[in-house]
Write an enzyme that holds these catalytic residues in place. Structure first.
Site, PDB file in Angstrom:
ATOM      1  N   ASP A  34       0.779  -1.180   0.096  1.00 36.63           N
ATOM      2  CA  ASP A  34      -0.089  -0.131   0.018  1.00 36.63           C
ATOM      3  C   ASP A  34       0.716   1.260   0.003  1.00 36.63           C
ATOM      4  O   ASP A  34       0.943   1.966   0.949  1.00 36.63           O
ATOM      5  CB  ASP A  34      -0.979  -0.130   1.264  1.00 36.63           C
ATOM      6  CG  ASP A  34      -2.121   0.860   1.250  1.00 36.63           C
ATOM      7  OD1 ASP A  34      -2.413   1.274  -0.206  1.00 36.63           O
ATOM      8  OD2 ASP A  34      -2.638   1.434   2.228  1.00 36.63           O
ATOM      9  N   ASP A  94       3.155   1.570   8.391  1.00 35.03           N
ATOM     10  CA  ASP A  94       1.668   0.683   8.098  1.00 35.03           C
ATOM     11  C   ASP A  94       2.128  -0.181   7.169  1.00 35.03           C
ATOM     12  O   ASP A  94       1.648   0.041   6.029  1.00 35.03           O
ATOM     13  CB  ASP A  94       0.877   1.661   7.755  1.00 35.03           C
ATOM     14  CG  ASP A  94      -0.519   1.186   7.914  1.00 35.03           C
ATOM     15  OD1 ASP A  94      -0.757  -0.287   8.209  1.00 35.03           O
ATOM     16  OD2 ASP A  94      -1.529   1.752   7.603  1.00 35.03           O
ATOM     17  N   ASN A 153       1.515   6.707   3.762  1.00 36.33           N
ATOM     18  CA  ASN A 153       2.378   5.462   4.375  1.00 36.33           C
ATOM     19  C   ASN A 153       3.774   5.838   4.462  1.00 36.33           C
ATOM     20  O   ASN A 153       4.625   4.945   4.635  1.00 36.33           O
ATOM     21  CB  ASN A 153       1.950   3.999   4.059  1.00 36.33           C
ATOM     22  CG  ASN A 153       0.736   3.539   4.316  1.00 36.33           C
ATOM     23  OD1 ASN A 153       0.165   4.104   5.517  1.00 36.33           O
ATOM     24  ND2 ASN A 153      -0.096   2.927   3.464  1.00 36.33           N
TER      25      ASN A 153
END
Length: 330
Positions: A205, A222, A210
């Site tokens: 992601d 994360d 992030n």
């Protein structure tokens, strides 16, 4: 469950509940709690007496199994051991990183400041490319044993089925079924033409939310979506703009990447494939989380006639992108 229903499990995460959970790990909270921007899980900054605040992450019940979360933590520690700038969970005196409190699994992290990287800065893209090259070297050492892969089935077909059966308005259903079927067929054809696609452990992601830029370098946070996937999964999300702009961006990233790893040129064909799968998966993710009261509140534009019409248009645009020749490095 209506959007006003407060019976969702996360409704139990009151400030008192958060502090009680954190204090089971030997910390003394000072009464300050602040929610951070997170929807899949719930993440809070929690003040600690005479110490720096901590970040407490409460995992969404029934999403990941314990062994899958611990595998994510293990991957983070592997990366940190190679001196990669990764924010790893705190370890208690018993050597644990995942804790239980009244039906929730949670972890604690040190607070790290920073700002989102400027992806229109070519020097930043070069640095990110170097970091991803190093990260993927570690990710390729061994596979995940418990975490899933990103596949056309789970990100594509399963997402389409869920939306088609439960969410798409009746008058838009024929158009949605038609374009999604064509798009998935095109994706299948491209992936078959690519032959064997090497999948490694990736962040999964890799967007600017992030990444924290501080001390002239990025720090990744994360890893909740870490999966087995092509290396391109962590690269394509850094690209934006028209074809010319994306070509320049990609070339800069790959120049940095190749300093520590070998970029697989065959994966250039996967850029629009992975983008298409994310678009379908994102809509299904919103749909599956619609029972969570935070979602109708924060994503009020979702699940409207206009949204689904624009979603169908976006899928058609992806069909056109898949028909184009893949990006080429300069």
């Amino acid at each position: 469950m209506s959007e006003h229903d407060t019976s969702h499990p996360f409704e139990r995460l009151t400030p008192a509940f958060l502090m009680d959970a954190v204090e089971t790990q030997g910390f003394w909270c000072d009464g300050r709690t602040f929610p951070l921007n997170s929807y899949e899980n719930r993440v809070y900054q929690v003040g600690i007496e005479e110490k720096e605040p901590l970040i407490a992450k409460f995992y969404r019940p029934n999403r990941w199994r314990r062994e899958q979360i611990l595998e994510e933590h293990e991957f983070c520690f592997e990366l940190a051991e190679q001196e990669l700038p990764i924010v790893t969970p705190l370890v208690n005196e018993a050597g644990q990183t995942l804790f239980d409190y009244q039906g929730f699994m949670f972890s604690l992290f040190p607070r790290r400041g920073g700002h989102a990287p400027e992806l229109d800065n070519m020097d930043n893209l070069f640095v990110l490319g170097r970091l991803l090259g190093r990260m993927h070297r570690v990710g390729a050492v061994k596979p995940f044993a418990y975490r899933p892969e990103i596949t056309t089935q789970n990100f594509g077909y399963d997402s389409v089925e869920f939306i088609r059966d439960r969410f798409i308005p009746t008058d838009l259903k024929p158009a949605y079924e038609s374009v999604s079927a064509d798009l998935l067929q095109a994706i299948d054809e491209i992936t078959q033409q690519c032959g064997e696609i090497k999948k490694i452990r990736v962040h999964g992601d890799c967007h600017t939310g992030n990444m924290l830029w501080r001390d002239d370098a990025p720090h990744f946070v994360d890893f909740d979506d870490a999966r087995m996937a092509p290396a391109m999964q962590d690269i394509w999300m850094l690209l934006s703009g028209d074809r010319f702009e994306q070509t320049a961006q990609l070339s800069e990233i790959v120049d940095g990447y190749n300093e520590f790893n070998e970029f697989r040129h065959t994966e250039l064909r996967l850029i629009e494939v992975l983008r298409s799968l994310r678009i379908m998966h994102y809509s299904a993710w919103l749909a599956k989380r619609w029972e969570d009261p935070a979602f109708p509140h924060s994503f009020s534009w979702f699940n409207t006639e206009r949204y689904w019409g624009e979603h169908i248009l976006e899928l058609r645009e992806q069909m056109a992108m898949l028909d184009q020749a893949p990006l080429q490095l300069r």
